[in-house]
Design a protein around this motif. Structure first.
Motif, PDB file in Angstrom:
ATOM      1  N   ASN A  41       0.861  -1.182   0.000  1.00 43.22           N
ATOM      2  CA  ASN A  41       0.000   0.000   0.000  1.00 43.22           C
ATOM      3  C   ASN A  41       0.901   1.237   0.000  1.00 43.22           C
ATOM      4  O   ASN A  41       1.216   1.801   1.053  1.00 43.22           O
ATOM      5  CB  ASN A  41      -0.881  -0.001   1.256  1.00 43.22           C
ATOM      6  N   ASN A  42       1.269   1.666  -1.175  1.00 45.52           N
ATOM      7  CA  ASN A  42       2.262   2.724  -1.314  1.00 45.52           C
ATOM      8  C   ASN A  42       1.673   4.034  -1.815  1.00 45.52           C
ATOM      9  O   ASN A  42       2.238   5.098  -1.568  1.00 45.52           O
ATOM     10  CB  ASN A  42       3.363   2.246  -2.278  1.00 45.52           C
ATOM     11  N   ALA A  43       0.545   3.990  -2.495  1.00 42.60           N
ATOM     12  CA  ALA A  43      -0.028   5.199  -3.096  1.00 42.60           C
ATOM     13  C   ALA A  43      -0.323   6.242  -2.022  1.00 42.60           C
ATOM     14  O   ALA A  43      -0.860   5.934  -0.955  1.00 42.60           O
ATOM     15  CB  ALA A  43      -1.296   4.853  -3.855  1.00 42.60           C
ATOM     16  N   GLY A  44       0.033   7.482  -2.313  1.00 40.90           N
ATOM     17  CA  GLY A  44      -0.235   8.561  -1.379  1.00 40.90           C
ATOM     18  C   GLY A  44       0.172   9.899  -1.958  1.00 40.90           C
ATOM     19  O   GLY A  44       0.951   9.960  -2.922  1.00 40.90           O
ATOM     20  N   ILE A  45      -0.342  10.961  -1.373  1.00 43.45           N
ATOM     21  CA  ILE A  45       0.004  12.310  -1.806  1.00 43.45           C
ATOM     22  C   ILE A  45       0.271  13.181  -0.586  1.00 43.45           C
ATOM     23  O   ILE A  45      -0.211  12.903   0.513  1.00 43.45           O
ATOM     24  CB  ILE A  45      -1.106  12.963  -2.662  1.00 43.45           C
ATOM     25  N   MET A  46       1.070  14.230  -0.783  1.00 38.63           N
ATOM     26  CA  MET A  46       1.193  15.302   0.202  1.00 38.63           C
ATOM     27  C   MET A  46       0.613  16.548  -0.442  1.00 38.63           C
ATOM     28  O   MET A  46       1.241  17.174  -1.289  1.00 38.63           O
ATOM     29  CB  MET A  46       2.649  15.535   0.600  1.00 38.63           C
TER      30      MET A  46
ATOM     31  N   VAL B 218      -6.780  12.695   2.541  1.00 35.65           N
ATOM     32  CA  VAL B 218      -7.229  11.760   3.576  1.00 35.65           C
ATOM     33  C   VAL B 218      -7.784  10.487   2.947  1.00 35.65           C
ATOM     34  O   VAL B 218      -7.484   9.373   3.385  1.00 35.65           O
ATOM     35  CB  VAL B 218      -8.284  12.430   4.483  1.00 35.65           C
ATOM     36  N   ASP B 219      -8.589  10.644   1.904  1.00 37.78           N
ATOM     37  CA  ASP B 219      -9.205   9.474   1.277  1.00 37.78           C
ATOM     38  C   ASP B 219      -8.170   8.566   0.635  1.00 37.78           C
ATOM     39  O   ASP B 219      -8.293   7.338   0.661  1.00 37.78           O
ATOM     40  CB  ASP B 219     -10.223   9.932   0.226  1.00 37.78           C
ATOM     41  N   LEU B 220      -7.125   9.161   0.067  1.00 37.94           N
ATOM     42  CA  LEU B 220      -6.081   8.361  -0.569  1.00 37.94           C
ATOM     43  C   LEU B 220      -5.121   7.770   0.465  1.00 37.94           C
ATOM     44  O   LEU B 220      -4.883   6.560   0.493  1.00 37.94           O
ATOM     45  CB  LEU B 220      -5.313   9.217  -1.575  1.00 37.94           C
ATOM     46  N   ASN B 221      -4.583   8.613   1.333  1.00 36.53           N
ATOM     47  CA  ASN B 221      -3.543   8.162   2.250  1.00 36.53           C
ATOM     48  C   ASN B 221      -4.061   7.225   3.325  1.00 36.53           C
ATOM     49  O   ASN B 221      -3.356   6.300   3.746  1.00 36.53           O
ATOM     50  CB  ASN B 221      -2.875   9.366   2.919  1.00 36.53           C
ATOM     51  N   VAL B 222      -5.284   7.481   3.801  1.00 36.41           N
ATOM     52  CA  VAL B 222      -5.869   6.626   4.848  1.00 36.41           C
ATOM     53  C   VAL B 222      -6.857   5.636   4.242  1.00 36.41           C
ATOM     54  O   VAL B 222      -6.752   4.428   4.456  1.00 36.41           O
ATOM     55  CB  VAL B 222      -6.567   7.474   5.931  1.00 36.41           C
ATOM     56  N   GLY B 223      -7.815   6.156   3.486  1.00 38.80           N
ATOM     57  CA  GLY B 223      -8.819   5.271   2.904  1.00 38.80           C
ATOM     58  C   GLY B 223      -8.220   4.236   1.981  1.00 38.80           C
ATOM     59  O   GLY B 223      -8.632   3.062   1.995  1.00 38.80           O
ATOM     60  N   GLY B 224      -7.228   4.622   1.184  1.00 41.46           N
ATOM     61  CA  GLY B 224      -6.592   3.663   0.286  1.00 41.46           C
ATOM     62  C   GLY B 224      -5.914   2.535   1.036  1.00 41.46           C
ATOM     63  O   GLY B 224      -5.965   1.375   0.621  1.00 41.46           O
ATOM     64  N   VAL B 225      -5.283   2.867   2.158  1.00 42.06           N
ATOM     65  CA  VAL B 225      -4.632   1.844   2.976  1.00 42.06           C
ATOM     66  C   VAL B 225      -5.661   0.896   3.583  1.00 42.06           C
ATOM     67  O   VAL B 225      -5.502  -0.333   3.546  1.00 42.06           O
ATOM     68  CB  VAL B 225      -3.780   2.506   4.075  1.00 42.06           C
ATOM     69  N   VAL B 226      -6.721   1.455   4.148  1.00 45.43           N
ATOM     70  CA  VAL B 226      -7.746   0.608   4.771  1.00 45.43           C
ATOM     71  C   VAL B 226      -8.405  -0.284   3.727  1.00 45.43           C
ATOM     72  O   VAL B 226      -8.608  -1.487   3.958  1.00 45.43           O
ATOM     73  CB  VAL B 226      -8.791   1.479   5.492  1.00 45.43           C
ATOM     74  N   ARG B 227      -8.726   0.277   2.566  1.00 42.99           N
ATOM     75  CA  ARG B 227      -9.314  -0.555   1.513  1.00 42.99           C
ATOM     76  C   ARG B 227      -8.362  -1.687   1.121  1.00 42.99           C
ATOM     77  O   ARG B 227      -8.782  -2.830   0.931  1.00 42.99           O
ATOM     78  CB  ARG B 227      -9.636   0.305   0.285  1.00 42.99           C
ATOM     79  N   GLY B 228      -7.087  -1.364   0.987  1.00 42.23           N
ATOM     80  CA  GLY B 228      -6.122  -2.386   0.611  1.00 42.23           C
ATOM     81  C   GLY B 228      -6.037  -3.506   1.634  1.00 42.23           C
ATOM     82  O   GLY B 228      -6.010  -4.690   1.279  1.00 42.23           O
TER      83      GLY B 228
ATOM     84  N   THR C  11      -1.069  13.878   9.866  1.00 37.17           N
ATOM     85  CA  THR C  11      -2.188  13.190  10.505  1.00 37.17           C
ATOM     86  C   THR C  11      -2.552  11.912   9.758  1.00 37.17           C
ATOM     87  O   THR C  11      -2.811  10.875  10.371  1.00 37.17           O
ATOM     88  CB  THR C  11      -3.407  14.129  10.584  1.00 37.17           C
ATOM     89  N   THR C  12      -2.568  11.978   8.426  1.00 40.22           N
ATOM     90  CA  THR C  12      -2.915  10.766   7.664  1.00 40.22           C
ATOM     91  C   THR C  12      -1.893   9.661   7.904  1.00 40.22           C
ATOM     92  O   THR C  12      -2.251   8.481   7.984  1.00 40.22           O
ATOM     93  CB  THR C  12      -3.002  11.058   6.154  1.00 40.22           C
ATOM     94  N   LYS C  13      -0.628  10.027   8.039  1.00 39.61           N
ATOM     95  CA  LYS C  13       0.398   9.011   8.235  1.00 39.61           C
ATOM     96  C   LYS C  13       0.382   8.458   9.653  1.00 39.61           C
ATOM     97  O   LYS C  13       0.708   7.280   9.872  1.00 39.61           O
ATOM     98  CB  LYS C  13       1.767   9.585   7.874  1.00 39.61           C
ATOM     99  N   HIS C  14      -0.010   9.275  10.640  1.00 43.81           N
ATOM    100  CA  HIS C  14      -0.256   8.741  11.978  1.00 43.81           C
ATOM    101  C   HIS C  14      -1.390   7.708  11.936  1.00 43.81           C
ATOM    102  O   HIS C  14      -1.342   6.696  12.635  1.00 43.81           O
ATOM    103  CB  HIS C  14      -0.613   9.870  12.945  1.00 43.81           C
ATOM    104  N   ALA C  15      -2.404   7.976  11.106  1.00 50.58           N
ATOM    105  CA  ALA C  15      -3.520   7.035  10.983  1.00 50.58           C
ATOM    106  C   ALA C  15      -3.065   5.717  10.373  1.00 50.58           C
ATOM    107  O   ALA C  15      -3.560   4.641  10.753  1.00 50.58           O
ATOM    108  CB  ALA C  15      -4.639   7.649  10.135  1.00 50.58           C
ATOM    109  N   VAL C  16      -2.128   5.768   9.428  1.00 54.51           N
ATOM    110  CA  VAL C  16      -1.601   4.530   8.842  1.00 54.51           C
ATOM    111  C   VAL C  16      -0.914   3.683   9.917  1.00 54.51           C
ATOM    112  O   VAL C  16      -1.076   2.457   9.956  1.00 54.51           O
ATOM    113  CB  VAL C  16      -0.637   4.840   7.682  1.00 54.51           C
ATOM    114  N   ILE C  17      -0.158   4.330  10.816  1.00 54.31           N
ATOM    115  CA  ILE C  17       0.457   3.597  11.922  1.00 54.31           C
ATOM    116  C   ILE C  17      -0.615   2.911  12.755  1.00 54.31           C
ATOM    117  O   ILE C  17      -0.481   1.745  13.153  1.00 54.31           O
ATOM    118  CB  ILE C  17       1.292   4.546  12.807  1.00 54.31           C
TER     119      ILE C  17
END
Length: 272
Positions: free
Chosen positions: A91-96, A105-115, A160-166
């Motif tokens: 799960n690598n896709a993301g933007i700053m 938020v939808d990409l960095n967090v939602g994309g990870v959760v969906r994956g 914040t999105t990257k804290h959510a990934v953790i």
């Protein structure tokens, strides 16, 4: 896990860290790598170049937006249809881009959760989706960034999105899930890496002042090549325990204690 003979899906796989990871995985004898993204030109060129280096049809590109569950799920369905299995998801896709924070938020967090959810559904040993006797298990690596372990006030929403990934790694990687699915869920926290995300970071914050603060903060950290992150991904595929979070900074890979990034429990390996 030995990547030899395995099938990997890499989101954001056409450039930067994703492409570096694809290269390393194929060098170790992976059966197929599926590059996922929504820029067709980049994806087809990346797959073409990998096939020139590693052999015909070793890499393929699938166009998909990981903020759309149906498109992301189609990637899993088609991969299993053609290649019979998925063993690795990066799960690598993301933007700053705090200017467009809803998409961020939808990409960095939602994309990870969906994956992660799709990996459980299609890769899990308890899965029946395309696997009458269950899936192969495997690993999900999530790109969390060192800014998921520390504050960067100039890019508050990105951090914040990257804290959510953790948080996703610690929860989905818990033994409650890993024992059931046979899937390790781990986090990778790259330091400043030579990618477009970093190159254009100052222009994508909420205000010019925030952009300057972000650039100042990033410029104080050591920089590393994408190839280093690709090697770290390979190390995690082989050795990382589920729910573990790793820092790769200045070409050194560490296991990190959460939430204090300074409390590093053990030095692991250098890729210098």
């Amino acid at each position: 896990m030995n990547p030899q003979g395995k099938v990997a899906i890499i989101t954001g796989g056409a450039t930067g860290i994703g492409l570096a990871a694809a290269t390393e995985i194929l060098q170790q004898g992976a059966h197929k790598v599926v590059l996922v993204g929504n820029i067709v030109r980049d994806g087809t060129e990346a797959a073409r170049d990998l096939n020139r280096e590693f052999g015909k049809n070793k890499a393929i590109f699938m166009e998909a937006d990981v903020t759309k569950m149906d498109q992301f799920e189609d990637v899993f369905k088609e991969t299993i249809q053609y290649f019979k299995r998925v063993d690795i998801l990066f799960n690598n896709a993301g933007i700053m881009d705090d200017r467009h924070w809803e998409r961020e938020v939808d990409l960095n967090v939602g994309g990870v959760v969906r994956g992660i959810l799709l990996a459980f559904k299609y890769m899990g040993k308890d899965s029946k989706c395309g696997h009458p006797s269950g899936g192969p298990g495997g690993i999900v690596i999530n790109n969390a960034d060192v800014l998921g372990l520390q504050a960067i006030p100039g890019a508050p929403i990105y951090s914040t999105t990257k804290h959510a990934v953790i948080g996703a790694v610690k929860n989905f990687g818990d033994s409650y899930h890993s024992q059931r699915t046979g899937i390790r869920v781990v986090g990778l926290c790259p330091g400043v890496t030579q990618t477009n995300l970093v190159n254009y970071a100052a222009d994508k914050q909420l205000t010019p002042e925030f952009g300057k603060a972000t650039l100042d903060a990033l410029s104080q950290l050591p920089s590393q090549r994408t190839e280093i992150i690709g090697r770290a991904v390979l190390y995690l595929i082989r050795y990382a325990a589920s729910a573990s979070v790793w820092i790769i900074e200045d070409s050194d890979l560490f296991v990190a204690d959460i939430p204090d990034r300074k409390n590093v429990s053990s030095f692991v390996v250098s890729f210098k």
